[in-house]
Design a protein around this motif. Structure first.
Motif, PDB file in Angstrom:
ATOM      1  N   PRO A  13      31.909   3.903 -24.886  1.00 20.03           N
ATOM      2  CA  PRO A  13      31.494   4.930 -25.852  1.00 20.03           C
ATOM      3  C   PRO A  13      30.198   5.602 -25.389  1.00 20.03           C
ATOM      4  O   PRO A  13      29.409   5.007 -24.660  1.00 20.03           O
ATOM      5  N   PRO A  14      29.980   6.841 -25.798  1.00 21.88           N
ATOM      6  CA  PRO A  14      28.751   7.535 -25.382  1.00 21.88           C
ATOM      7  C   PRO A  14      27.527   6.862 -25.994  1.00 21.88           C
ATOM      8  O   PRO A  14      27.612   6.236 -27.055  1.00 21.88           O
ATOM      9  N   PRO A  15      26.375   6.980 -25.357  1.00 19.63           N
ATOM     10  CA  PRO A  15      25.168   6.373 -25.910  1.00 19.63           C
ATOM     11  C   PRO A  15      24.754   7.086 -27.196  1.00 19.63           C
ATOM     12  O   PRO A  15      25.126   8.235 -27.412  1.00 19.63           O
TER      13      PRO A  15
END
Length: 167
Positions: A13-15
């Protein structure tokens, strides 16, 4: 308006945006459940048996020394009578030291297990764990000592009152 397609399997998942912390999903979603009466009772019974066996195994040499110390003594009208020189003081002192050591070692092992992992031998076999209400982690040696003293004085010695409250 259509939703974006789901990420492919195994995608990271994106930060989070700057200034935000990632949400630890397991911190709030996996709250431990309270153990029921049956699990607590079984854990307590198993602890009594297992730690009792350890205490007995450590105390047996003390019993042998006590027998040696009182070998020439006899009972007269419910009173122990030891003729001059009949009482073996060294063996008696050794027996007392062994009894104290057996108690201290057993109590220390029990309290250390309860304070560090929350599971004594019997509780582990029963699937019961003691955790801190505030942190969800271990309770520490001091709280384990206080909890055990309270349980033995209030719950067991005064008409099993603590166990009746739990029911």
């Amino acid at each position: 308006m259509s939703m974006p397609p789901p990420p492919p399997p195994g995608a990271v998942p994106p930060p989070p945006p700057p200034g935000f912390q990632p949400y630890p999903a397991t911190a709030y979603d996996a709250r431990p459940q309270m153990a029921g009466f049956g699990g607590r009772l079984i854990g307590n019974i198993l602890d009594s048996i297992l730690y009792g066996l350890l205490l007995a195994a450590l105390a047996i040499p003390g019993i042998i020394l006590l027998r040696i110390a009182l070998d020439d003594c006899y009972s007269l009208d419910d009173e122990l009578v030891c003729p001059d020189g009949a009482l073996n003081g060294g063996a008696l002192a050794g027996a007392i030291v062994l009894f104290l050591a057996a108690f201290i070692i057993t109590a220390f092992l029990y309290l250390k297990a309860l304070g560090t992992s929350g599971q004594t031998w019997g509780r582990k076999m029963a699937g019961v764990k003691v955790v801190s209400k505030e942190t969800g982690g271990s309770i520490g040696f001091g709280r384990a000592l206080g909890r055990t003293l309270f349980a033995n004085v209030i719950s067991q010695q005064i008409c099993l009152l603590g166990y009746l409250w739990m029911l």
